[in-house]
Write a protein that holds these residues in place. Sequence first.
Motif, PDB file in Angstrom:
ATOM      1  N   TYR A  16      -0.436  21.363  56.215  1.00 33.16           N
ATOM      2  CA  TYR A  16      -0.993  22.691  55.941  1.00 33.16           C
ATOM      3  C   TYR A  16      -0.430  23.315  54.672  1.00 33.16           C
ATOM      4  N   ASN A  17      -1.228  24.212  54.107  1.00 38.84           N
ATOM      5  CA  ASN A  17      -0.805  25.050  52.988  1.00 38.84           C
ATOM      6  C   ASN A  17      -1.298  26.465  53.250  1.00 38.84           C
ATOM      7  N   VAL A  31      -5.190  19.772  55.069  1.00 37.97           N
ATOM      8  CA  VAL A  31      -5.695  18.683  54.220  1.00 37.97           C
ATOM      9  C   VAL A  31      -6.523  17.692  55.034  1.00 37.97           C
ATOM     10  N   TRP A  32      -6.465  17.804  56.363  1.00 40.48           N
ATOM     11  CA  TRP A  32      -7.314  17.002  57.240  1.00 40.48           C
ATOM     12  C   TRP A  32      -8.429  17.877  57.801  1.00 40.48           C
ATOM     13  N   ILE A  54       5.058  18.019  65.104  1.00 45.95           N
ATOM     14  CA  ILE A  54       5.385  19.339  64.561  1.00 45.95           C
ATOM     15  C   ILE A  54       4.935  19.374  63.103  1.00 45.95           C
ATOM     16  N   PRO A  55       3.689  19.756  62.836  1.00 44.18           N
ATOM     17  CA  PRO A  55       3.183  19.720  61.462  1.00 44.18           C
ATOM     18  C   PRO A  55       3.903  20.704  60.546  1.00 44.18           C
ATOM     19  N   THR A  56       3.847  20.409  59.265  1.00 40.54           N
ATOM     20  CA  THR A  56       4.481  21.229  58.238  1.00 40.54           C
ATOM     21  C   THR A  56       3.462  22.123  57.544  1.00 40.54           C
ATOM     22  N   ILE A  57       3.862  23.388  57.331  1.00 41.14           N
ATOM     23  CA  ILE A  57       3.129  24.287  56.437  1.00 41.14           C
ATOM     24  C   ILE A  57       3.952  24.395  55.161  1.00 41.14           C
ATOM     25  N   PHE A  58       3.350  24.014  54.046  1.00 43.45           N
ATOM     26  CA  PHE A  58       4.088  23.927  52.779  1.00 43.45           C
ATOM     27  C   PHE A  58       3.551  24.916  51.751  1.00 43.45           C
TER      28      PHE A  58
END
Length: 367
Positions: A16-17, A31-32, A54-58
Amino acid sequence: MLKYIRLYDELHPFLYNLEGGRNNTGRIVSVWKPEEISERMMWFRLASPNTLIIPTIFRWENDFEKISDAIGLAGNVKVRDLHIRNIISEVEKYGYDGIDIDYEGMTCEKKEAFEEFLVLLKEELHKRKKLLSVSIHPKTVAEQKTRFACPGLKAPIEVDYYEAYRGQLTHDYGFLGRTADKVKIMAYELHPRKNGFPGPGPQAPDWWIDKILQYAVERIPANKLYMAIPTYGYDWPLNCDLPSKSVYYSRAKFIREHWNPRMEQPTDVLKIYHSQAKAGDWIYLRPYLYRHEGHVYTDPSLWYRLGGCDRVAFYMNRTSFEKKMNILEKYKIRGFSFWQLIEDNDPEIHRYLEEKLGEGSEESPSP
Protein backbone atom coordinates in the motif's frame (compact mmCIF):
# COMPACT_ATOMS: atom_id res chain seq x y z
CA MET A 1 6.58 -15.88 -1.55
CA LEU A 2 4.61 -19.12 -1.90
CA LYS A 3 7.80 -21.15 -2.17
CA TYR A 4 9.28 -19.92 1.10
CA ILE A 5 6.36 -18.60 3.16
CA ARG A 6 6.42 -21.76 5.32
CA LEU A 7 9.80 -20.63 6.71
CA TYR A 8 8.47 -17.35 8.06
CA ASP A 9 6.46 -16.29 11.09
CA GLU A 10 5.21 -13.25 9.17
CA LEU A 11 4.87 -11.96 5.63
CA HIS A 12 4.77 -8.22 4.99
CA PRO A 13 3.66 -7.67 1.37
CA PHE A 14 4.90 -4.26 0.23
CA LEU A 15 1.38 -3.46 -0.84
CA TYR A 16 0.00 0.00 0.00
CA ASN A 17 0.79 3.67 -0.45
CA LEU A 18 -0.97 6.89 0.56
CA GLU A 19 -3.39 8.44 -1.88
CA GLY A 20 -2.39 11.98 -2.78
CA GLY A 21 0.94 13.73 -3.14
CA ARG A 22 1.53 16.96 -1.24
CA ASN A 23 -1.91 16.52 0.32
CA ASN A 24 -3.22 13.17 1.55
CA THR A 25 -6.85 12.16 1.12
CA GLY A 26 -6.75 9.68 3.99
CA ARG A 27 -7.25 6.73 1.67
CA ILE A 28 -4.67 4.06 0.85
CA VAL A 29 -4.06 2.57 -2.58
CA SER A 30 -2.82 -0.94 -3.38
CA VAL A 31 -0.39 -2.08 -6.05
CA TRP A 32 -2.49 -5.25 -6.34
CA LYS A 33 -6.07 -5.31 -7.63
CA PRO A 34 -8.75 -6.37 -5.11
CA GLU A 35 -9.24 -9.75 -6.80
CA GLU A 36 -5.45 -10.31 -6.72
CA ILE A 37 -5.32 -9.58 -2.99
CA SER A 38 -8.16 -12.01 -2.29
CA GLU A 39 -6.61 -14.78 -4.37
CA ARG A 40 -3.10 -14.34 -2.97
CA MET A 41 -4.36 -14.22 0.59
CA MET A 42 -6.12 -17.52 -0.05
CA TRP A 43 -2.92 -19.10 -1.35
CA PHE A 44 -0.84 -17.68 1.52
CA ARG A 45 -3.24 -19.14 4.08
CA LEU A 46 -3.32 -22.52 2.35
CA ALA A 47 0.46 -22.69 1.95
CA SER A 48 1.28 -21.65 5.53
CA PRO A 49 -1.71 -21.29 7.90
CA ASN A 50 0.45 -20.17 10.83
CA THR A 51 2.21 -17.32 9.00
CA LEU A 52 0.86 -13.88 9.91
CA ILE A 53 0.04 -11.61 6.97
CA ILE A 54 0.79 -7.97 7.88
CA PRO A 55 0.94 -5.76 4.77
CA THR A 56 3.02 -2.60 4.64
CA ILE A 57 1.79 0.93 3.96
CA PHE A 58 4.73 2.88 2.57
CA ARG A 59 5.46 6.54 1.98
CA TRP A 60 8.85 8.24 1.69
CA GLU A 61 8.57 11.99 2.06
CA ASN A 62 9.98 14.14 -0.73
CA ASP A 63 9.10 17.43 -2.41
CA PHE A 64 6.05 15.94 -4.08
CA GLU A 65 4.81 13.28 -1.62
CA LYS A 66 4.01 14.16 1.98
CA ILE A 67 2.65 12.39 5.04
CA SER A 68 1.33 15.45 6.92
CA ASP A 69 -2.45 15.09 6.51
CA ALA A 70 -2.54 11.31 7.01
CA ILE A 71 -1.13 11.68 10.53
CA GLY A 72 -3.17 14.77 11.45
CA LEU A 73 -0.45 17.40 11.40
CA ALA A 74 -1.60 20.91 12.38
CA GLY A 75 -4.87 19.61 13.75
CA ASN A 76 -6.01 17.96 10.53
CA VAL A 77 -7.75 15.18 12.45
CA LYS A 78 -10.51 14.73 9.87
CA VAL A 79 -8.12 13.26 7.28
CA ARG A 80 -6.18 11.35 9.97
CA ASP A 81 -9.33 9.72 11.34
CA LEU A 82 -10.45 8.83 7.81
CA HIS A 83 -6.98 7.34 7.22
CA ILE A 84 -7.34 5.14 10.28
CA ARG A 85 -10.83 4.02 9.24
CA ASN A 86 -9.56 3.14 5.77
CA ILE A 87 -6.70 1.08 7.22
CA ILE A 88 -9.04 -0.81 9.54
CA SER A 89 -11.50 -1.39 6.70
CA GLU A 90 -8.77 -2.91 4.53
CA VAL A 91 -7.50 -5.11 7.39
CA GLU A 92 -10.99 -6.45 8.03
CA LYS A 93 -11.90 -6.84 4.35
CA TYR A 94 -8.98 -9.15 3.58
CA GLY A 95 -8.49 -10.73 6.99
CA TYR A 96 -4.99 -9.40 7.59
CA ASP A 97 -3.38 -10.04 10.97
CA GLY A 98 -2.38 -6.40 11.32
CA ILE A 99 -0.72 -3.57 9.45
CA ASP A 100 2.86 -2.35 9.09
CA ILE A 101 3.41 1.43 9.01
CA ASP A 102 6.49 2.42 7.01
CA TYR A 103 6.43 6.23 6.96
CA GLU A 104 9.97 7.37 6.20
CA GLY A 105 11.92 10.60 5.87
CA MET A 106 9.47 12.74 7.83
CA THR A 107 10.64 16.16 8.97
CA CYS A 108 10.94 16.72 12.71
CA GLU A 109 7.74 18.72 13.27
CA LYS A 110 5.72 15.57 12.49
CA LYS A 111 7.04 13.59 15.47
CA GLU A 112 4.20 14.27 17.92
CA ALA A 113 1.44 13.94 15.31
CA PHE A 114 2.95 10.65 14.10
CA GLU A 115 3.02 9.29 17.64
CA GLU A 116 -0.60 10.29 18.32
CA PHE A 117 -1.62 8.67 15.04
CA LEU A 118 0.06 5.40 16.06
CA VAL A 119 -1.62 5.39 19.47
CA LEU A 120 -5.06 5.82 17.88
CA LEU A 121 -4.37 3.25 15.16
CA LYS A 122 -3.14 0.69 17.69
CA GLU A 123 -6.28 1.19 19.78
CA GLU A 124 -8.50 0.40 16.80
CA LEU A 125 -6.35 -2.58 15.75
CA HIS A 126 -6.32 -4.06 19.25
CA LYS A 127 -10.11 -3.80 19.49
CA ARG A 128 -10.12 -6.29 16.63
CA LYS A 129 -7.21 -8.36 17.99
CA LYS A 130 -4.92 -7.13 15.19
CA LEU A 131 -1.26 -6.12 15.41
CA LEU A 132 0.58 -2.86 14.83
CA SER A 133 4.02 -3.13 13.23
CA VAL A 134 6.22 -0.09 12.57
CA SER A 135 9.27 0.09 10.28
CA ILE A 136 11.87 2.60 11.45
CA HIS A 137 15.15 4.26 10.52
CA PRO A 138 18.46 2.95 11.96
CA LYS A 139 20.24 4.79 14.79
CA THR A 140 23.57 4.30 16.56
CA VAL A 141 24.67 5.63 19.94
CA ALA A 142 26.04 9.18 19.99
CA GLU A 143 29.00 10.05 22.20
CA GLN A 144 27.22 13.16 23.44
CA LYS A 145 23.53 13.81 24.01
CA THR A 146 21.89 16.97 22.71
CA ARG A 147 18.43 18.56 22.61
CA PHE A 148 16.98 19.69 19.31
CA ALA A 149 14.29 22.36 19.46
CA CYS A 150 12.14 21.63 16.42
CA PRO A 151 9.67 24.39 15.48
CA GLY A 152 6.11 23.18 15.89
CA LEU A 153 6.77 20.67 18.68
CA LYS A 154 5.72 21.10 22.31
CA ALA A 155 9.09 19.88 23.60
CA PRO A 156 12.64 19.56 22.22
CA ILE A 157 13.72 16.21 20.80
CA GLU A 158 16.26 14.33 22.90
CA VAL A 159 19.03 13.32 20.49
CA ASP A 160 21.20 10.53 21.87
CA TYR A 161 21.96 8.99 18.49
CA TYR A 162 24.41 9.75 15.71
CA GLU A 163 22.06 9.92 12.71
CA ALA A 164 20.18 13.13 13.58
CA TYR A 165 18.49 13.95 10.28
CA ARG A 166 14.94 13.93 8.99
CA GLY A 167 13.37 10.51 9.56
CA GLN A 168 15.47 9.60 12.58
CA LEU A 169 14.14 12.63 14.45
CA THR A 170 10.52 11.47 14.12
CA HIS A 171 11.16 7.82 15.09
CA ASP A 172 11.52 7.74 18.88
CA TYR A 173 12.74 4.24 19.78
CA GLY A 174 11.50 4.41 23.37
CA PHE A 175 8.00 5.48 22.36
CA LEU A 176 7.82 2.94 19.54
CA GLY A 177 9.05 0.17 21.82
CA ARG A 178 6.19 0.91 24.22
CA THR A 179 3.50 1.42 21.59
CA ALA A 180 4.02 -0.95 18.65
CA ASP A 181 3.59 -4.71 18.82
CA LYS A 182 6.48 -5.19 16.40
CA VAL A 183 9.34 -2.85 15.44
CA LYS A 184 11.51 -3.41 12.35
CA ILE A 185 14.77 -1.48 12.00
CA MET A 186 15.64 -0.92 8.35
CA ALA A 187 19.40 -1.57 8.45
CA TYR A 188 20.39 -0.76 4.89
CA GLU A 189 21.47 2.02 2.54
CA LEU A 190 24.62 2.91 4.47
CA HIS A 191 26.21 3.32 1.02
CA PRO A 192 23.40 4.53 -1.29
CA ARG A 193 23.46 4.17 -5.04
CA LYS A 194 25.20 7.38 -6.11
CA ASN A 195 28.63 8.24 -7.44
CA GLY A 196 29.41 10.83 -4.78
CA PHE A 197 29.40 10.71 -1.00
CA PRO A 198 29.67 8.27 0.75
CA GLY A 199 31.11 6.14 -2.06
CA PRO A 200 31.10 2.36 -2.57
CA GLY A 201 30.57 -0.05 0.31
CA PRO A 202 28.26 -2.71 1.75
CA GLN A 203 24.65 -1.84 2.57
CA ALA A 204 24.66 -3.31 6.07
CA PRO A 205 28.17 -4.06 7.33
CA ASP A 206 28.48 -6.14 10.48
CA TRP A 207 29.97 -3.34 12.60
CA TRP A 208 26.99 -1.10 11.77
CA ILE A 209 24.38 -3.75 12.60
CA ASP A 210 26.14 -4.31 15.91
CA LYS A 211 26.10 -0.59 16.76
CA ILE A 212 22.43 -0.24 15.78
CA LEU A 213 21.51 -3.12 18.08
CA GLN A 214 23.58 -1.68 20.93
CA TYR A 215 21.33 1.37 20.78
CA ALA A 216 18.05 -0.41 20.04
CA VAL A 217 17.99 -3.11 22.73
CA GLU A 218 18.24 -0.47 25.45
CA ARG A 219 15.02 1.15 24.21
CA ILE A 220 12.89 -1.50 22.49
CA PRO A 221 11.91 -4.81 24.15
CA ALA A 222 13.87 -7.62 22.50
CA ASN A 223 10.70 -9.68 21.98
CA LYS A 224 9.32 -6.91 19.71
CA LEU A 225 12.51 -6.12 17.82
CA TYR A 226 13.43 -7.21 14.28
CA MET A 227 16.46 -6.25 12.22
CA ALA A 228 15.74 -5.82 8.53
CA ILE A 229 18.68 -7.16 6.48
CA PRO A 230 19.09 -6.26 2.79
CA THR A 231 19.42 -8.93 0.12
CA TYR A 232 20.84 -6.54 -2.49
CA GLY A 233 23.87 -4.36 -3.12
CA TYR A 234 25.13 -1.83 -5.65
CA ASP A 235 27.71 -1.71 -8.43
CA TRP A 236 29.67 1.57 -8.60
CA PRO A 237 32.04 3.10 -11.15
CA LEU A 238 35.40 3.94 -9.62
CA ASN A 239 37.01 6.22 -12.20
CA CYS A 240 34.39 7.24 -14.77
CA ASP A 241 31.08 9.05 -14.55
CA LEU A 242 28.72 6.21 -15.44
CA PRO A 243 25.57 5.14 -13.59
CA SER A 244 25.71 2.86 -10.57
CA LYS A 245 23.46 -0.21 -10.61
CA SER A 246 21.54 -2.47 -8.27
CA VAL A 247 23.08 -5.90 -7.69
CA TYR A 248 21.10 -8.99 -6.79
CA TYR A 249 22.18 -12.62 -7.09
CA SER A 250 21.76 -12.90 -10.87
CA ARG A 251 23.73 -9.71 -11.53
CA ALA A 252 26.60 -10.83 -9.29
CA LYS A 253 26.61 -14.21 -11.03
CA PHE A 254 26.64 -12.50 -14.46
CA ILE A 255 29.63 -10.34 -13.49
CA ARG A 256 31.54 -13.39 -12.24
CA GLU A 257 30.83 -15.36 -15.41
CA HIS A 258 31.51 -12.65 -18.00
CA TRP A 259 34.03 -10.11 -16.73
CA ASN A 260 36.53 -12.12 -14.72
CA PRO A 261 36.34 -9.99 -11.57
CA ARG A 262 38.64 -10.18 -8.62
CA MET A 263 36.32 -11.46 -5.89
CA GLU A 264 37.05 -10.46 -2.31
CA GLN A 265 35.43 -11.95 0.78
CA PRO A 266 36.20 -10.69 3.33
CA THR A 267 36.63 -7.27 1.73
CA ASP A 268 39.40 -4.94 2.89
CA VAL A 269 38.72 -1.78 0.88
CA LEU A 270 41.85 0.10 1.98
CA LYS A 271 44.12 -2.83 1.12
CA ILE A 272 42.51 -3.24 -2.30
CA TYR A 273 42.74 0.47 -3.06
CA HIS A 274 46.43 0.71 -2.19
CA SER A 275 47.30 -2.45 -4.16
CA GLN A 276 45.20 -1.86 -7.28
CA ALA A 277 44.42 1.82 -7.81
CA LYS A 278 46.77 3.96 -9.84
CA ALA A 279 48.03 7.16 -8.26
CA GLY A 280 45.13 9.60 -7.98
CA ASP A 281 42.73 7.17 -9.62
CA TRP A 282 39.36 5.80 -8.48
CA ILE A 283 37.93 9.25 -7.94
CA TYR A 284 34.59 7.91 -6.66
CA LEU A 285 36.27 5.96 -3.87
CA ARG A 286 39.43 7.88 -2.98
CA PRO A 287 37.75 10.83 -1.14
CA TYR A 288 35.82 8.43 1.10
CA LEU A 289 38.52 5.97 2.08
CA TYR A 290 38.33 7.25 5.66
CA ARG A 291 34.92 5.61 5.98
CA HIS A 292 36.56 2.20 5.61
CA GLU A 293 39.35 2.71 8.13
CA GLY A 294 39.34 -0.04 10.75
CA HIS A 295 36.77 -2.13 8.88
CA VAL A 296 37.12 -5.42 7.01
CA TYR A 297 33.74 -6.54 5.69
CA THR A 298 32.34 -10.05 5.58
CA ASP A 299 30.31 -8.85 2.59
CA PRO A 300 31.59 -10.05 -0.81
CA SER A 301 32.77 -7.62 -3.48
CA LEU A 302 33.64 -7.91 -7.18
CA TRP A 303 36.37 -5.64 -8.61
CA TYR A 304 36.45 -5.60 -12.40
CA ARG A 305 36.89 -3.53 -15.54
CA LEU A 306 34.14 -2.91 -18.10
CA GLY A 307 34.29 -0.63 -21.14
CA GLY A 308 37.43 1.12 -19.95
CA CYS A 309 35.96 1.78 -16.51
CA ASP A 310 37.00 0.21 -13.20
CA ARG A 311 34.00 -0.88 -11.12
CA VAL A 312 33.19 -2.56 -7.82
CA ALA A 313 30.02 -4.43 -6.85
CA PHE A 314 29.04 -5.28 -3.27
CA TYR A 315 26.27 -7.80 -2.72
CA MET A 316 24.83 -10.30 -0.22
CA ASN A 317 25.49 -14.03 -0.18
CA ARG A 318 25.05 -16.85 2.31
CA THR A 319 28.37 -16.30 4.09
CA SER A 320 27.73 -12.62 4.76
CA PHE A 321 24.11 -13.30 5.74
CA GLU A 322 25.18 -15.95 8.28
CA LYS A 323 27.61 -13.51 9.90
CA LYS A 324 24.85 -10.93 10.29
CA MET A 325 22.49 -13.52 11.74
CA ASN A 326 25.12 -14.37 14.33
CA ILE A 327 25.08 -10.74 15.50
CA LEU A 328 21.28 -10.77 15.81
CA GLU A 329 21.43 -13.97 17.84
CA LYS A 330 24.01 -12.40 20.16
CA TYR A 331 21.50 -9.72 21.13
CA LYS A 332 18.63 -12.24 21.46
CA ILE A 333 16.15 -10.10 19.53
CA ARG A 334 12.90 -11.53 18.12
CA GLY A 335 14.20 -12.09 14.60
CA PHE A 336 15.29 -10.76 11.27
CA SER A 337 13.36 -9.29 8.38
CA PHE A 338 14.33 -9.41 4.70
CA TRP A 339 14.36 -6.51 2.32
CA GLN A 340 13.31 -8.12 0.19
CA LEU A 341 11.91 -11.64 -0.36
CA ILE A 342 12.23 -12.07 -4.14
CA GLU A 343 13.38 -14.78 -6.54
CA ASP A 344 16.65 -12.98 -7.25
CA ASN A 345 18.27 -13.64 -3.86
CA ASP A 346 21.16 -16.03 -3.29
CA PRO A 347 19.34 -19.41 -3.02
CA GLU A 348 21.93 -20.53 -0.48
CA ILE A 349 20.43 -18.05 2.02
CA HIS A 350 17.21 -20.01 2.15
CA ARG A 351 19.11 -23.29 2.28
CA TYR A 352 20.83 -21.91 5.36
CA LEU A 353 17.44 -21.04 6.91
CA GLU A 354 16.08 -24.48 6.08
CA GLU A 355 19.11 -26.06 7.75
CA LYS A 356 18.60 -23.99 10.88
CA LEU A 357 14.97 -25.02 11.11
CA GLY A 358 15.95 -28.65 10.52
CA GLU A 359 18.29 -28.50 13.49
CA GLY A 360 15.33 -28.21 15.85
CA SER A 361 15.02 -24.46 16.21
CA GLU A 362 11.92 -23.57 18.24
CA GLU A 363 11.33 -20.39 16.27
CA SER A 364 11.10 -19.84 12.56
CA PRO A 365 12.58 -16.76 10.91
CA SER A 366 10.53 -13.59 11.02
CA PRO A 367 9.05 -11.49 8.18
